[in-house]
Design a protein around this motif. Structure first.
Motif, PDB file in Angstrom:
ATOM      1  N   GLU A 185       0.827  -1.208   0.000  1.00 54.84           N
ATOM      2  CA  GLU A 185       0.000   0.000   0.000  1.00 54.84           C
ATOM      3  C   GLU A 185       0.861   1.258   0.000  1.00 54.84           C
ATOM      4  O   GLU A 185       0.513   2.244  -0.659  1.00 54.84           O
ATOM      5  N   CYS A 186       1.980   1.247   0.707  1.00 53.52           N
ATOM      6  CA  CYS A 186       2.890   2.399   0.668  1.00 53.52           C
ATOM      7  C   CYS A 186       3.418   2.608  -0.749  1.00 53.52           C
ATOM      8  O   CYS A 186       3.479   3.742  -1.239  1.00 53.52           O
ATOM      9  N   SER A 187       3.782   1.531  -1.411  1.00 60.65           N
ATOM     10  CA  SER A 187       4.285   1.633  -2.786  1.00 60.65           C
ATOM     11  C   SER A 187       3.224   2.167  -3.725  1.00 60.65           C
ATOM     12  O   SER A 187       3.516   2.995  -4.603  1.00 60.65           O
ATOM     13  N   LYS A 188       1.985   1.731  -3.548  1.00 61.66           N
ATOM     14  CA  LYS A 188       0.892   2.213  -4.402  1.00 61.66           C
ATOM     15  C   LYS A 188       0.652   3.702  -4.198  1.00 61.66           C
ATOM     16  O   LYS A 188       0.395   4.434  -5.150  1.00 61.66           O
ATOM     17  N   ILE A 189       0.745   4.171  -2.956  1.00 57.91           N
ATOM     18  CA  ILE A 189       0.579   5.602  -2.688  1.00 57.91           C
ATOM     19  C   ILE A 189       1.688   6.385  -3.383  1.00 57.91           C
ATOM     20  O   ILE A 189       1.433   7.423  -3.991  1.00 57.91           O
ATOM     21  N   LYS A 190       2.915   5.890  -3.305  1.00 55.94           N
ATOM     22  CA  LYS A 190       4.017   6.577  -3.966  1.00 55.94           C
ATOM     23  C   LYS A 190       3.834   6.591  -5.480  1.00 55.94           C
ATOM     24  O   LYS A 190       4.157   7.577  -6.133  1.00 55.94           O
ATOM     25  N   ARG A 191       3.297   5.517  -6.038  1.00 53.51           N
ATOM     26  CA  ARG A 191       3.129   5.423  -7.488  1.00 53.51           C
ATOM     27  C   ARG A 191       1.930   6.192  -7.998  1.00 53.51           C
ATOM     28  O   ARG A 191       1.993   6.861  -9.022  1.00 53.51           O
ATOM     29  N   PHE A 192       0.802   6.067  -7.303  1.00 55.44           N
ATOM     30  CA  PHE A 192      -0.466   6.568  -7.834  1.00 55.44           C
ATOM     31  C   PHE A 192      -1.066   7.742  -7.060  1.00 55.44           C
ATOM     32  O   PHE A 192      -2.062   8.318  -7.476  1.00 55.44           O
ATOM     33  N   GLY A 193      -0.504   8.066  -5.901  1.00 59.37           N
ATOM     34  CA  GLY A 193      -1.005   9.174  -5.096  1.00 59.37           C
ATOM     35  C   GLY A 193      -1.964   8.737  -4.002  1.00 59.37           C
ATOM     36  O   GLY A 193      -2.588   7.683  -4.082  1.00 59.37           O
ATOM     37  N   GLU A 194      -2.078   9.592  -3.000  1.00 56.40           N
ATOM     38  CA  GLU A 194      -2.906   9.298  -1.823  1.00 56.40           C
ATOM     39  C   GLU A 194      -4.386   9.199  -2.152  1.00 56.40           C
ATOM     40  O   GLU A 194      -5.122   8.469  -1.504  1.00 56.40           O
ATOM     41  N   SER A 195      -4.820   9.972  -3.119  1.00 56.93           N
ATOM     42  CA  SER A 195      -6.260  10.019  -3.397  1.00 56.93           C
ATOM     43  C   SER A 195      -6.692   9.066  -4.508  1.00 56.93           C
ATOM     44  O   SER A 195      -7.854   9.071  -4.894  1.00 56.93           O
ATOM     45  N   SER A 196      -5.750   8.239  -4.996  1.00 60.53           N
ATOM     46  CA  SER A 196      -6.159   7.272  -6.016  1.00 60.53           C
ATOM     47  C   SER A 196      -7.219   6.340  -5.432  1.00 60.53           C
ATOM     48  O   SER A 196      -7.172   5.988  -4.256  1.00 60.53           O
ATOM     49  N   VAL A 197      -8.192   5.977  -6.248  1.00 62.13           N
ATOM     50  CA  VAL A 197      -9.323   5.172  -5.783  1.00 62.13           C
ATOM     51  C   VAL A 197      -9.315   3.834  -6.498  1.00 62.13           C
ATOM     52  O   VAL A 197      -9.119   3.756  -7.711  1.00 62.13           O
ATOM     53  N   TYR A 198      -9.516   2.778  -5.717  1.00 63.78           N
ATOM     54  CA  TYR A 198      -9.616   1.427  -6.249  1.00 63.78           C
ATOM     55  C   TYR A 198     -10.738   0.730  -5.501  1.00 63.78           C
ATOM     56  O   TYR A 198     -10.721   0.702  -4.266  1.00 63.78           O
ATOM     57  N   GLU A 199     -11.694   0.222  -6.237  1.00 69.21           N
ATOM     58  CA  GLU A 199     -12.850  -0.472  -5.647  1.00 69.21           C
ATOM     59  C   GLU A 199     -13.503   0.371  -4.549  1.00 69.21           C
ATOM     60  O   GLU A 199     -13.864  -0.136  -3.487  1.00 69.21           O
ATOM     61  N   GLY A 200     -13.617   1.675  -4.800  1.00 69.19           N
ATOM     62  CA  GLY A 200     -14.320   2.563  -3.878  1.00 69.19           C
ATOM     63  C   GLY A 200     -13.540   3.011  -2.669  1.00 69.19           C
ATOM     64  O   GLY A 200     -14.091   3.715  -1.811  1.00 69.19           O
ATOM     65  N   GLU A 201     -12.281   2.641  -2.552  1.00 65.17           N
ATOM     66  CA  GLU A 201     -11.466   3.046  -1.412  1.00 65.17           C
ATOM     67  C   GLU A 201     -10.273   3.859  -1.895  1.00 65.17           C
ATOM     68  O   GLU A 201      -9.651   3.509  -2.899  1.00 65.17           O
ATOM     69  N   THR A 202      -9.947   4.915  -1.156  1.00 64.40           N
ATOM     70  CA  THR A 202      -8.738   5.659  -1.495  1.00 64.40           C
ATOM     71  C   THR A 202      -7.515   4.856  -1.037  1.00 64.40           C
ATOM     72  O   THR A 202      -7.625   3.939  -0.205  1.00 64.40           O
ATOM     73  N   ALA A 203      -6.380   5.256  -1.576  1.00 70.73           N
ATOM     74  CA  ALA A 203      -5.130   4.602  -1.185  1.00 70.73           C
ATOM     75  C   ALA A 203      -4.892   4.730   0.320  1.00 70.73           C
ATOM     76  O   ALA A 203      -4.421   3.790   0.961  1.00 70.73           O
ATOM     77  N   MET A 204      -5.235   5.887   0.880  1.00 73.40           N
ATOM     78  CA  MET A 204      -5.051   6.078   2.320  1.00 73.40           C
ATOM     79  C   MET A 204      -6.008   5.202   3.125  1.00 73.40           C
ATOM     80  O   MET A 204      -5.631   4.690   4.183  1.00 73.40           O
ATOM     81  N   ASP A 205      -7.222   4.998   2.630  1.00 73.29           N
ATOM     82  CA  ASP A 205      -8.159   4.078   3.285  1.00 73.29           C
ATOM     83  C   ASP A 205      -7.565   2.672   3.323  1.00 73.29           C
ATOM     84  O   ASP A 205      -7.635   1.986   4.354  1.00 73.29           O
ATOM     85  N   ARG A 206      -7.003   2.256   2.205  1.00 66.44           N
ATOM     86  CA  ARG A 206      -6.417   0.904   2.137  1.00 66.44           C
ATOM     87  C   ARG A 206      -5.202   0.790   3.056  1.00 66.44           C
ATOM     88  O   ARG A 206      -5.008  -0.232   3.718  1.00 66.44           O
ATOM     89  N   LEU A 207      -4.393   1.863   3.112  1.00 66.88           N
ATOM     90  CA  LEU A 207      -3.243   1.843   4.018  1.00 66.88           C
ATOM     91  C   LEU A 207      -3.711   1.729   5.466  1.00 66.88           C
ATOM     92  O   LEU A 207      -3.167   0.927   6.242  1.00 66.88           O
ATOM     93  N   GLU A 208      -4.729   2.509   5.841  1.00 68.95           N
ATOM     94  CA  GLU A 208      -5.254   2.427   7.206  1.00 68.95           C
ATOM     95  C   GLU A 208      -5.779   1.032   7.521  1.00 68.95           C
ATOM     96  O   GLU A 208      -5.569   0.524   8.627  1.00 68.95           O
ATOM     97  N   LYS A 209      -6.442   0.406   6.558  1.00 68.81           N
ATOM     98  CA  LYS A 209      -6.956  -0.948   6.770  1.00 68.81           C
ATOM     99  C   LYS A 209      -5.806  -1.909   7.049  1.00 68.81           C
ATOM    100  O   LYS A 209      -5.846  -2.714   7.986  1.00 68.81           O
TER     101      LYS A 209
END
Length: 87
Positions: free
Chosen positions: A21-45
């Motif tokens: 998830e950290c790598s995805k945030i670095k690649r696609f940004g914090e606000s990128s959305v996948y399956e209705g969740e932001t990257a930060m939501d997924r990191l928190e999970k």
């Protein structure tokens, strides 16, 4: 696999998922959305899952919250000295 081995295996898997998830945030940004969740939501999970494993390790007397706090404080001091996070 005994209980301790299973705990350590799942702990390692959760650490890997946090890394992903950290790598995805670095690649696609914090606000990128996948399956209705932001990257930060997924990191928190994933961090929540990791926290759960830490709690389970504590419950098995494999780790100490007192020592975790002590080591976290030491890491803060190192970061103050060697990083720009506290500038």
């Amino acid at each position: 696999m005994n209980r301790r081995e299973e705990l350590l295996t799942i702990l390692a898997e959760e650490c890997a998922e946090v890394i992903v998830e950290c790598s995805k945030i670095k690649r696609f940004g914090e606000s990128s959305v996948y399956e209705g969740e932001t990257a930060m939501d997924r990191l928190e999970k994933e961090l929540g899952d990791l926290y759960c494993m830490i709690d389970l390790l504590h419950g098995e007397d494999m780790i100490s919250y007192t020592k975790l706090d002590e080591y976290a404080n030491k890491k803060h001091e190192k970061l103050r000295q060697w990083s720009n996070l506290f500038s």
